[in-house]
Design a protein around this motif. Structure first.
Motif, PDB file in Angstrom:
ATOM      1  N   ASN A  76     -19.266  10.317  -8.728  1.00 17.14           N
ATOM      2  CA  ASN A  76     -20.563  10.979  -8.572  1.00 17.14           C
ATOM      3  C   ASN A  76     -21.687  10.172  -9.213  1.00 17.14           C
ATOM      4  O   ASN A  76     -22.827  10.178  -8.715  1.00 17.14           O
ATOM      5  CB  ASN A  76     -20.517  12.381  -9.183  1.00 17.14           C
ATOM      6  CG  ASN A  76     -19.636  13.330  -8.392  1.00 17.14           C
ATOM      7  OD1 ASN A  76     -19.486  13.190  -7.174  1.00 17.14           O
ATOM      8  ND2 ASN A  76     -19.030  14.289  -9.072  1.00 17.14           N
ATOM      9  N   VAL A  77     -21.379   9.470 -10.296  1.00 15.73           N
ATOM     10  CA  VAL A  77     -22.374   8.624 -10.951  1.00 15.73           C
ATOM     11  C   VAL A  77     -22.784   7.493 -10.007  1.00 15.73           C
ATOM     12  O   VAL A  77     -23.972   7.150  -9.894  1.00 15.73           O
ATOM     13  CB  VAL A  77     -21.823   8.062 -12.280  1.00 15.73           C
ATOM     14  CG1 VAL A  77     -22.770   7.028 -12.870  1.00 15.73           C
ATOM     15  CG2 VAL A  77     -21.604   9.189 -13.278  1.00 15.73           C
ATOM     16  N   SER A  78     -21.812   6.924  -9.298  1.00 11.92           N
ATOM     17  CA  SER A  78     -22.110   5.856  -8.340  1.00 11.92           C
ATOM     18  C   SER A  78     -22.949   6.371  -7.178  1.00 11.92           C
ATOM     19  O   SER A  78     -23.891   5.704  -6.739  1.00 11.92           O
ATOM     20  CB  SER A  78     -20.808   5.243  -7.814  1.00 11.92           C
ATOM     21  OG  SER A  78     -20.112   4.570  -8.835  1.00 11.92           O
ATOM     22  N   VAL A  79     -22.599   7.530  -6.657  1.00 12.10           N
ATOM     23  CA  VAL A  79     -23.353   8.103  -5.538  1.00 12.10           C
ATOM     24  C   VAL A  79     -24.814   8.313  -5.933  1.00 12.10           C
ATOM     25  O   VAL A  79     -25.734   7.947  -5.188  1.00 12.10           O
ATOM     26  CB  VAL A  79     -22.718   9.431  -5.078  1.00 12.10           C
ATOM     27  CG1 VAL A  79     -23.626  10.157  -4.090  1.00 12.10           C
ATOM     28  CG2 VAL A  79     -21.357   9.173  -4.438  1.00 12.10           C
ATOM     29  N   LYS A  80     -25.019   8.852  -7.114  1.00  7.76           N
ATOM     30  CA  LYS A  80     -26.381   9.095  -7.584  1.00  7.76           C
ATOM     31  C   LYS A  80     -27.149   7.783  -7.747  1.00  7.76           C
ATOM     32  O   LYS A  80     -28.313   7.664  -7.332  1.00  7.76           O
ATOM     33  CB  LYS A  80     -26.348   9.848  -8.916  1.00  7.76           C
ATOM     34  CG  LYS A  80     -27.722  10.215  -9.458  1.00  7.76           C
ATOM     35  CD  LYS A  80     -27.606  11.028 -10.743  1.00  7.76           C
ATOM     36  CE  LYS A  80     -28.983  11.396 -11.278  1.00  7.76           C
ATOM     37  NZ  LYS A  80     -28.874  12.180 -12.548  1.00  7.76           N
ATOM     38  N   ALA A  81     -26.501   6.769  -8.344  1.00 12.73           N
ATOM     39  CA  ALA A  81     -27.160   5.474  -8.560  1.00 12.73           C
ATOM     40  C   ALA A  81     -27.466   4.787  -7.232  1.00 12.73           C
ATOM     41  O   ALA A  81     -28.544   4.216  -7.047  1.00 12.73           O
ATOM     42  CB  ALA A  81     -26.273   4.584  -9.423  1.00 12.73           C
ATOM     43  N   SER A  82     -26.527   4.853  -6.300  1.00 11.85           N
ATOM     44  CA  SER A  82     -26.726   4.198  -5.009  1.00 11.85           C
ATOM     45  C   SER A  82     -27.820   4.878  -4.204  1.00 11.85           C
ATOM     46  O   SER A  82     -28.600   4.208  -3.509  1.00 11.85           O
ATOM     47  CB  SER A  82     -25.409   4.190  -4.230  1.00 11.85           C
ATOM     48  OG  SER A  82     -25.486   3.337  -3.114  1.00 11.85           O
ATOM     49  N   ARG A  83     -27.900   6.189  -4.281  1.00 10.47           N
ATOM     50  CA  ARG A  83     -28.982   6.904  -3.592  1.00 10.47           C
ATOM     51  C   ARG A  83     -30.340   6.513  -4.157  1.00 10.47           C
ATOM     52  O   ARG A  83     -31.303   6.317  -3.411  1.00 10.47           O
ATOM     53  CB  ARG A  83     -28.768   8.414  -3.726  1.00 10.47           C
ATOM     54  CG  ARG A  83     -27.686   8.966  -2.809  1.00 10.47           C
ATOM     55  CD  ARG A  83     -27.424  10.437  -3.072  1.00 10.47           C
ATOM     56  NE  ARG A  83     -26.485  10.997  -2.099  1.00 10.47           N
ATOM     57  CZ  ARG A  83     -25.909  12.187  -2.222  1.00 10.47           C
ATOM     58  NH1 ARG A  83     -26.167  12.941  -3.284  1.00 10.47           N
ATOM     59  NH2 ARG A  83     -25.078  12.600  -1.279  1.00 10.47           N
ATOM     60  N   LYS A  84     -30.418   6.377  -5.467  1.00 14.34           N
ATOM     61  CA  LYS A  84     -31.681   5.971  -6.099  1.00 14.34           C
ATOM     62  C   LYS A  84     -32.050   4.550  -5.691  1.00 14.34           C
ATOM     63  O   LYS A  84     -33.211   4.264  -5.379  1.00 14.34           O
ATOM     64  CB  LYS A  84     -31.551   6.076  -7.620  1.00 14.34           C
ATOM     65  CG  LYS A  84     -32.821   5.718  -8.372  1.00 14.34           C
ATOM     66  CD  LYS A  84     -32.633   5.904  -9.877  1.00 14.34           C
ATOM     67  CE  LYS A  84     -33.901   5.549 -10.640  1.00 14.34           C
ATOM     68  NZ  LYS A  84     -33.718   5.715 -12.109  1.00 14.34           N
ATOM     69  N   PHE A  85     -31.064   3.645  -5.663  1.00 16.09           N
ATOM     70  CA  PHE A  85     -31.308   2.249  -5.351  1.00 16.09           C
ATOM     71  C   PHE A  85     -31.769   2.066  -3.907  1.00 16.09           C
ATOM     72  O   PHE A  85     -32.527   1.150  -3.589  1.00 16.09           O
ATOM     73  CB  PHE A  85     -30.023   1.443  -5.590  1.00 16.09           C
ATOM     74  CG  PHE A  85     -30.230  -0.032  -5.738  1.00 16.09           C
ATOM     75  CD1 PHE A  85     -30.586  -0.583  -6.966  1.00 16.09           C
ATOM     76  CD2 PHE A  85     -30.056  -0.893  -4.660  1.00 16.09           C
ATOM     77  CE1 PHE A  85     -30.769  -1.951  -7.109  1.00 16.09           C
ATOM     78  CE2 PHE A  85     -30.235  -2.259  -4.794  1.00 16.09           C
ATOM     79  CZ  PHE A  85     -30.596  -2.797  -6.019  1.00 16.09           C
TER      80      PHE A  85
END
Length: 205
Positions: A76-85
């Motif tokens: 979930n941390v990756s999903v959030k970071a990738s969405r922001k990026f």
């Protein structure tokens, strides 16, 4: 959890630190070398498995301006970071980032003409099953692109298996056999002569 452990499934503050390092260029040279061997003309639908912090999703969007890129990650941390990026591309409708697991891809058969996996297959618990899932969601003639910084031929790479639980570093022949077993009819590889890097391009008939 150590920072190395967070490479497998980023969590919490440590996970965010690892993802920031990746997005900041930790894998930039590797991915640039890998992409130099990948033909992207005409690609329309791309799935990036294990999208991490989103840097490779952004590169695919830049290299394939007419394509739709979907990224998935089971962190979930990756999903959030990738969405922001990739927020701008998401707003434009060119990109989707979703939670997902390669072991059960939530897509219909033949959905993509390219699936990519950068620095992630080491952590997949059942490679034959995962490769069959990727084969299923690829359209006929579609390709599966793997980019690894470890080719499995060097003793120091085995330390990853001790330091990061659930990790397996594979040799070229092992991966070829798994890809063929999943149904891929053509498997080509390239190696970087100065490093341990290796890529695979597997094609669905």
């Amino acid at each position: 959890m150590s920072l190395r452990e967070n490479a497998r499934k980023p969590k919490g503050i440590g996970g965010r630190i690892v993802l920031n390092r990746m997005n900041g260029g930790a894998h930039a040279e590797l991915s640039a070398w890998g992409y130099s061997h990948l033909e992207l003309d005409g690609v329309k639908n791309i799935l990036e498995v294990g999208c991490g912090g989103g840097a490779n999703v952004a590169k695919l969007l830049g290299k394939c301006p007419e394509a739709k890129v979907t990224g998935i990650d089971y962190s979930n941390v990756s999903v959030k970071a990738s969405r922001k990026f990739n927020a701008t591309a998401i707003k434009e409708g060119r990109c989707t980032i979703e939670p997902g697991n390669v072991m059960e891809l939530p897509y219909a058969d033949g959905s993509f003409d390219l699936v990519t996996a950068f620095e992630t297959i080491y952590f997949w618990p059942d490679l034959p099953k995962a490769f069959k899932q990727i084969y299923r969601v690829l359209a006929p003639g579609g390709r599966f692109f793997i980019c690894n910084e470890a080719d499995g031929d060097h003793e120091e790479e085995k330390a990853w298996e001790d330091e990061i639980s659930g990790t397996k570093v594979y040799k070229e022949d092992e991966l070829r056999a798994y890809l063929k077993g999943a149904g891929f009819t053509s498997v080509t590889t390239e190696r970087n002569p100065d490093k341990h890097w290796i890529i695979f391009i597997a094609k669905k008939a």
